[in-house]
Design a protein around this motif. Structure first.
Motif, PDB file in Angstrom:
ATOM      1  N   GLU A  68       0.834  -1.201   0.000  1.00  0.00           N
ATOM      2  CA  GLU A  68       0.000   0.000   0.000  1.00  0.00           C
ATOM      3  C   GLU A  68       0.870   1.253   0.000  1.00  0.00           C
ATOM      4  O   GLU A  68       0.582   2.228  -0.698  1.00  0.00           O
ATOM      5  N   ALA A  69       1.940   1.223   0.799  1.00  0.00           N
ATOM      6  CA  ALA A  69       2.855   2.372   0.850  1.00  0.00           C
ATOM      7  C   ALA A  69       3.487   2.626  -0.508  1.00  0.00           C
ATOM      8  O   ALA A  69       3.638   3.783  -0.929  1.00  0.00           O
ATOM      9  N   GLU A  70       3.836   1.567  -1.209  1.00  0.00           N
ATOM     10  CA  GLU A  70       4.454   1.717  -2.535  1.00  0.00           C
ATOM     11  C   GLU A  70       3.506   2.400  -3.511  1.00  0.00           C
ATOM     12  O   GLU A  70       3.906   3.299  -4.258  1.00  0.00           O
ATOM     13  N   VAL A  71       2.247   1.977  -3.498  1.00  0.00           N
ATOM     14  CA  VAL A  71       1.258   2.579  -4.392  1.00  0.00           C
ATOM     15  C   VAL A  71       1.062   4.052  -4.051  1.00  0.00           C
ATOM     16  O   VAL A  71       1.005   4.919  -4.937  1.00  0.00           O
ATOM     17  N   MET A  72       0.965   4.364  -2.769  1.00  0.00           N
ATOM     18  CA  MET A  72       0.728   5.741  -2.350  1.00  0.00           C
ATOM     19  C   MET A  72       1.936   6.633  -2.637  1.00  0.00           C
ATOM     20  O   MET A  72       1.784   7.782  -3.080  1.00  0.00           O
ATOM     21  N   LYS A 110      13.587   0.473   2.030  1.00  0.00           N
ATOM     22  CA  LYS A 110      14.753   1.278   1.655  1.00  0.00           C
ATOM     23  C   LYS A 110      14.492   2.022   0.342  1.00  0.00           C
ATOM     24  O   LYS A 110      14.835   3.202   0.198  1.00  0.00           O
ATOM     25  N   GLN A 111      13.879   1.343  -0.606  1.00  0.00           N
ATOM     26  CA  GLN A 111      13.546   1.990  -1.883  1.00  0.00           C
ATOM     27  C   GLN A 111      12.479   3.063  -1.687  1.00  0.00           C
ATOM     28  O   GLN A 111      12.543   4.135  -2.295  1.00  0.00           O
ATOM     29  N   ALA A 122       9.609   9.062  -0.187  1.00  0.00           N
ATOM     30  CA  ALA A 122       8.735   9.585   0.856  1.00  0.00           C
ATOM     31  C   ALA A 122       9.380   9.420   2.229  1.00  0.00           C
ATOM     32  O   ALA A 122      10.290   8.609   2.413  1.00  0.00           O
ATOM     33  N   HIS A 123       8.878  10.209   3.178  1.00  0.00           N
ATOM     34  CA  HIS A 123       9.261  10.026   4.576  1.00  0.00           C
ATOM     35  C   HIS A 123       8.503   8.811   5.090  1.00  0.00           C
ATOM     36  O   HIS A 123       7.258   8.798   5.101  1.00  0.00           O
TER      37      HIS A 123
END
Length: 362
Positions: A64-68, A92-93, A98-99
């Protein structure tokens, strides 16, 4: 509305009203708003929340974080204890875009994370404490102090927050019980902060998050952040808990009558549309598998994968291809079953949004 069913409808006007209500509360109580996007999984809705005043978002999973982050959201709390090496590499990527803040709930996990980051560029982490849900989280006693000390001593992790989630509120039997859980939610975080600061560890962010309780816990002095997720849509679980009305529910499912028998009606919205979830932590207020707006007295008694069966207590004027509107029991799981939101503004169709992060479970 002439749309093919089953369809996931989102009233953007009500969505905006719900966000405005949360923002008003956050401003009146001096707390920041970091919504959990596991409810909607939509980049457009996340951006809308930030435009209204959210300072970032919360997610459950790295996917979900990757998509956002790809969608331009640049402040993300991953409220899940990450310990898998592959997932850490993905974090890491993510930090190049993003923070990122990662939840920690054990010394073992903290030690593992510490080996993967450096003192020159430490990973921001928040400790999750258990406020009664008994899922993940350390206890608000010496456990939280031990973990905080371990993080501080690592050098490669930067601790600046403590948070909790009082999900047990979903099983509350009364508004008074919800209020009691909300007060404990705030007290758990603040007691954990006090214990850490007694040994010289400053905790800047004190975060709570549960749609039924955020207006109670978020109003307690010392809390700095709220993370409600479901509050953006609301659903029949929230209605049953007494924290929302049916009119406030922004998400509905349009479904068609595919078969009419003398004692029952069958709809084209089965468990793959409405889900079987009546509230993850138990809620006796729920009847059936969603609320039928056109026929409040009828109950969706059972679901198979592609069928909803509604018993008829008497002969009624119902025809093949009639379209009904259902308020889901649990909007979070229903949204994850669809690819697309069909948007309307109080009844006028205006377009679509993708459910960008649906199925992102890793």
């Amino acid at each position: 509305m002439n749309i093919e069913t089953p369809a996931l409808l989102l009233n953007v006007a009500q969505l905006e009203r719900n966000i405005e209500s949360i923002i008003r509360f956050s401003k009146e109580n001096g707390v920041q708003y970091r919504p959990h996007i596991k409810t909607h999984k939509s980049v457009e809705i996340a951006k809308l929340q930030i435009r209204y005043g959210a300072i970032g978002i919360t997610v459950a999973k790295v996917g979900e974080a990757e998509v956002m982050a790809e969608g331009g959201i640049d402040n993300i709390l991953i409220a899940y204890p990450i310990a898998n090496e592959t997932k850490i590499d993905r974090i890491k990527q993510l930090r190049t875009k993003a923070h990122i803040i990662v939840a920690v709930d054990s010394v073992e996990q903290a030690n593992l994370l510490a080996t993967q980051f450096s003192k020159e560029d430490p990973l921001h982490v928040w400790i999750k404490v258990n406020s009664g849900l008994n899922r993940v989280g350390v206890e608000p006693n010496e456990e939280v102090v031990t973990l905080a000390k371990s993080i501080k001593e690592s050098g490669s992790l930067y601790l600046d927050g403590i948070f909790t989630h009082a999900g047990q509120a979903y099983g509350a039997g009364s508004v008074e019980e919800v209020e009691e859980i909300g007060r404990k939610e705030a007290e758990t975080v603040l007691e954990s902060v006090r214990l850490c600061e007694e040994v010289g560890i400053t905790i800047r962010h004190r975060s709570i998050g549960s749609t039924p309780t955020y207006r109670i816990a978020g109003a307690v002095e010392g809390i700095t952040e709220i993370r409600p997720g479901n509050a953006v849509f609301l659903d029949m679980v929230q209605v049953g808990l007494g924290v929302a009305t049916k009119e406030q529910c922004a998400l509905t499912v349009k479904t068609s009558v595919v078969s009419v028998k003398k004692d029952r009606v069958v709809l084209d919205a089965g468990s793959k549309t409405l889900a079987l979830d009546r509230g993850a932590h138990g809620n006796d207020s729920i009847q059936g598998h969603g609320y039928i707006k056109e026929y409040p007295s009828l109950v969706i008694e059972r679901l198979s994968e592609e069928h909803a069966v509604v018993p008829l207590p008497k002969e009624m004027d119902i025809s093949l291809n009639d379209v009904w509107t259902i308020i889901p029991n649990h909007s979070c799981v229903v949204a994850n079953l669809f690819d697309t939101y069909t948007l309307h503004r109080d009844g006028t169709l205006i377009g679509t949004w993708p459910v960008d992060a649906r199925g992102k479970l890793t």
